[in-house]
Write an enzyme that holds these catalytic residues in place. Structure first.
Site, PDB file in Angstrom:
ATOM      1  CE  LYS A  11      -3.891  -2.344   2.320  1.00 42.00           C
ATOM      2  NZ  LYS A  11      -4.839  -2.251   3.483  1.00 42.00           N
ATOM      3  CE1 TYR A  51      -9.471  -2.678   0.702  1.00 39.62           C
ATOM      4  CE2 TYR A  51      -8.680  -0.890  -0.692  1.00 39.62           C
ATOM      5  CZ  TYR A  51      -8.430  -1.962   0.148  1.00 39.62           C
ATOM      6  OH  TYR A  51      -7.134  -2.327   0.439  1.00 39.62           O
ATOM      7  CG  PHE A  59     -12.888   2.047   7.741  1.00 38.08           C
ATOM      8  CD1 PHE A  59     -12.485   1.483   6.538  1.00 38.08           C
ATOM      9  CD2 PHE A  59     -13.551   1.230   8.663  1.00 38.08           C
ATOM     10  CE1 PHE A  59     -12.737   0.152   6.243  1.00 38.08           C
ATOM     11  CE2 PHE A  59     -13.812  -0.110   8.379  1.00 38.08           C
ATOM     12  CZ  PHE A  59     -13.398  -0.641   7.151  1.00 38.08           C
ATOM     13  NE  ARG A  87      -6.269 -11.880   5.801  1.00 35.89           N
ATOM     14  CZ  ARG A  87      -7.016 -10.758   5.779  1.00 35.89           C
ATOM     15  NH1 ARG A  87      -7.263 -10.127   4.631  1.00 35.89           N
ATOM     16  NH2 ARG A  87      -7.487 -10.256   6.882  1.00 35.89           N
ATOM     17  CB  THR A  93      -7.168  -5.630  10.140  1.00 32.51           C
ATOM     18  OG1 THR A  93      -7.740  -6.743   9.452  1.00 32.51           O
ATOM     19  CG2 THR A  93      -7.486  -4.346   9.397  1.00 32.51           C
ATOM     20  NE  ARG A 104      -2.338  -5.738   7.109  1.00 36.68           N
ATOM     21  CZ  ARG A 104      -3.542  -6.222   6.799  1.00 36.68           C
ATOM     22  NH1 ARG A 104      -4.081  -7.171   7.548  1.00 36.68           N
ATOM     23  NH2 ARG A 104      -4.197  -5.770   5.741  1.00 36.68           N
ATOM     24  CG  ASN A 114      -3.594  -2.306   7.012  1.00 32.69           C
ATOM     25  OD1 ASN A 114      -3.451  -1.968   5.846  1.00 32.69           O
ATOM     26  ND2 ASN A 114      -4.663  -2.925   7.453  1.00 32.69           N
ATOM     27  CG  HIS A 117      -5.321  -6.333  -0.153  1.00 34.95           C
ATOM     28  ND1 HIS A 117      -6.526  -6.191   0.492  1.00 34.95           N
ATOM     29  CD2 HIS A 117      -5.513  -7.287  -1.106  1.00 34.95           C
ATOM     30  CE1 HIS A 117      -7.419  -7.022  -0.058  1.00 34.95           C
ATOM     31  NE2 HIS A 117      -6.827  -7.698  -1.030  1.00 34.95           N
ATOM     32  CD  GLU A 128      -9.190  -8.909  -3.301  1.00 32.59           C
ATOM     33  OE1 GLU A 128     -10.071  -8.662  -2.463  1.00 32.59           O
ATOM     34  OE2 GLU A 128      -8.051  -9.341  -2.995  1.00 32.59           O
TER      35      GLU A 128
END
Ligand code: UDP
Ligand code: MG
Length: 139
Positions: A11, A51, A59, A87, A93, A104, A114, A117, A128
């Protein structure tokens, strides 16, 4: 366990802080093969679509601002049990709650910013990945 694919984005905060190399090293050292990869920037429309599942969340506006403010690295990754293992590698998150050694925990600032993704299901990984890459860009 079958070999499958997941989708990731490094990100804007991770790119701004110069963490592309370190994060990619951690990903490949963890056994993921890079199937597709590019530096790109999402438009507002892209981020709202990507998203869309979060559009009613408080948010959402900040998330769209954040995800469009600079370039990202988009990539498709392949490994046995890719979605779940990725993950695990990135952590929760909220980076403050993420396990020691996760991406993260190491590189993220806050629950909003964070660093990375990771798709949450095989189905979303395919959606995606196809959102960001044409078939001829996948190897
Ligand atoms: N997010 C946020 N505030 C929250 C929850 C999520 O800003 O309270 C942002 C954060 O960047 C997160 C993204 O929205 O990565 C998508 O949220 P999701 O719950 O899908 O988390 P993820 O799957 O990325 O762990
Ligand atoms: Mg998610």
């Amino acid at each position: 366990m079958a070999t499958n694919r997941t989708f990731t984005m490094l990100k804007p905060d991770a790119i701004e802080k110069g963490h592309i190399g370190a994060i990619l090293e951690k990903i490949t050292a963890s056994g993921f093969r890079i199937v597709a990869m590019k530096l790109t920037q999402m438009t507002r429309n892209d981020a709202e679509q990507f998203y869309a599942v979060h559009k009613e969340r408080p948010f959402f506006g900040e998330l769209v601002e954040y995800m469009t403010r600079g370039p990202i690295v988009a990539a498709i990754l392949e490994k046995e049990n890719a979605v779940e293992d990725f993950r695990t590698l990135i952590g929760t998150t909220n980076p403050a709650e993420a396990a020691e050694g996760t991406i993260r925990r190491l590189y993220a600032e806050s629950i909003g910013e964070n660093a990375v993704h990771g798709s949450d299901s095989d189905e979303n990984a395919a959606i995606e990945g196809a959102f960001h890459f044409a078939g001829r860009e996948m190897f």
